[in-house]
Write an enzyme that holds these catalytic residues in place. Structure first.
Site, PDB file in Angstrom:
ATOM      1  N   ASN A 122      28.745  52.033  23.984  1.00 38.14           N
ATOM      2  CA  ASN A 122      30.069  52.273  23.416  1.00 38.14           C
ATOM      3  C   ASN A 122      30.852  53.173  24.369  1.00 38.14           C
ATOM      4  OD1 ASN A 122      32.306  53.167  21.973  1.00 38.14           O
ATOM      5  ND2 ASN A 122      31.196  53.430  20.054  1.00 38.14           N
ATOM      6  N   CYS A 166      38.374  55.317  19.847  1.00 37.12           N
ATOM      7  CA  CYS A 166      38.025  53.939  20.204  1.00 37.12           C
ATOM      8  C   CYS A 166      39.160  52.951  20.012  1.00 37.12           C
ATOM      9  CB  CYS A 166      36.805  53.486  19.408  1.00 37.12           C
ATOM     10  SG  CYS A 166      35.364  54.564  19.591  1.00 37.12           S
ATOM     11  N   HIS A 215      36.168  45.922  19.979  1.00 37.03           N
ATOM     12  CA  HIS A 215      35.656  47.171  20.529  1.00 37.03           C
ATOM     13  C   HIS A 215      34.139  47.100  20.527  1.00 37.03           C
ATOM     14  CE1 HIS A 215      34.468  51.255  21.076  1.00 37.03           C
ATOM     15  NE2 HIS A 215      34.207  51.462  19.800  1.00 37.03           N
TER      16      HIS A 215
END
Length: 336
Positions: free
Chosen positions: A291, A122, A261
């Site tokens: 996500n 990520c 994020h």
């Protein structure tokens, strides 16, 4: 980059074009209710997610990356041959090798240009943007493309409620080029590989190859210790953001847009509170995409450009946390 302010640069760097792509197929919370012991209310309360996108079986991550890259090129007014180097951040490459970035560059029409993958989950776009800015500012390249792209639906156990509700597919791409005005104000990057089992795929490499036994045990899928990730994510994102700001002699009040994020709305909200960042200055699309790992930050930024949110001179604070464990923040002065 982890312990010092940016070195004096020969050149400046700016983002000259940005784009994103999300697959058409929407997986709503109602869809997940049919196969998992969950509910729309439970998912929204704990994650802020209402839907996510899943790519079709015949789409690879290169297909997602190419679409985002094409939009970035169109917005910037460039052809792929104008790009000196391609960086693709992903944990879901087309193949273990060759690098998917090579495939993407060739498909775009830039065969022969350097291209490589970056696997830091990520935090991928944060790392990639920092690296590209450094190479542009030092004169190694004139124009680079940084892509974050993931097909996480391919590595999820759809019977595991802890992960099946969280992750989605998508891609974002940014063109970073030499500029008289320098948009890169600094970064802070970090990693801690002492507990990879906190967020990893057990059977996926030389430590534990994919075997029949591993497949039977579901070890080819994402495994995550959610509580540990939540605590670490907030702490690391806040700390890295504050360090980056301090090095640039700035404070959170100087930030116009916080671009985190898109891991989980609760993580984003907790991080923003600790940074004293008001909700109206926090960019989020986690409710629609879930996500998307390395793709999430450039996707949020591209949508912000769609909405004309960024004005010349706006200070952006980009911050992420993910597998590695890894984390990082970038301060970027938007140049229209």
């Amino acid at each position: 980059m982890n312990g010092r302010s940016p070195a004096p640069a020969l050149f400046g760097a700016r983002i000259a074009g940005i784009g994103h792509y999300a697959p058409e197929h929407i997986v709503s919370n109602a869809d997940l209710e049919k196969t998992l012991d969950t509910s729309d209310e439970w998912i929204v309360t704990r994650t802020g997610m209402r839907e996510r996108r899943h790519a079709s079986a015949d789409m690879a991550v290169s297909d997602l990356a190419i679409r985002a890259a094409e939009q970035a090129l169109k917005r910037g007014g460039y052809h792929a041959t104008d790009i000196d180097c391609f960086i693709l951040a992903t944990v879901t490459p087309d193949f273990a090798f060759p690098a998917t970035a090579c495939i993407v560059a060739s498909h775009l029409g830039a065969t022969g240009k350097p291209a490589f993958d970056m696997e830091i989950a990520c935090s991928g776009f944060i790392y990639g943007l920092s690296l590209a800015a450094g190479m542009i500012r030092s004169g190694v390249f004139t124009r680079m493309m940084v892509i974050g792209a993931e097909k996480l639906s391919g590595i999820m156990n759809m019977e595991d409620r802890a992960t099946a509700i969280l992750f989605g597919d998508g891609a974002g791409a940014a063109i970073v080029e030499r500029s008289e005005q320098d948009s890169f104000l600094g970064c802070e990057l970090g990693a801690d590989g002492s507990t990879p089992e906190t967020l990893y795929i057990p059977a996926s490499g030389s430590r534990k190859p994919i075997t029949a036994a591993a497949l039977a045990a579901g070890e080819q899928y994402i495994h995550m210790q959610g509580r540990e990730i939540f605590k670490s994510a907030v702490t690391r994102m806040v700390n890295s953001a504050l360090v980056a700001l301090d090095r640039a002699q700035l404070t959170p009040s100087d930030v116009r847009w916080f671009v985190p994020h898109q891991a989980n709305k609760r993580i984003i909200d907790a991080t923003a509170r600790q940074l004293a960042m008001p909700p109206e200055r926090v960019l989020m699309n986690v409710d629609r995409y879930g996500n998307t790992s390395s793709a999430s930050i450039p996707m949020v930024m591209s949508e912000a450009v769609d909405r004309n949110l960024f004005a010349d001179g706006d200070l952006l604070l980009l911050s992420g946390f993910g597998g590695g464990l890894s984390w990082g923040s970038v301060l970027w002065r938007w140049a229209a």
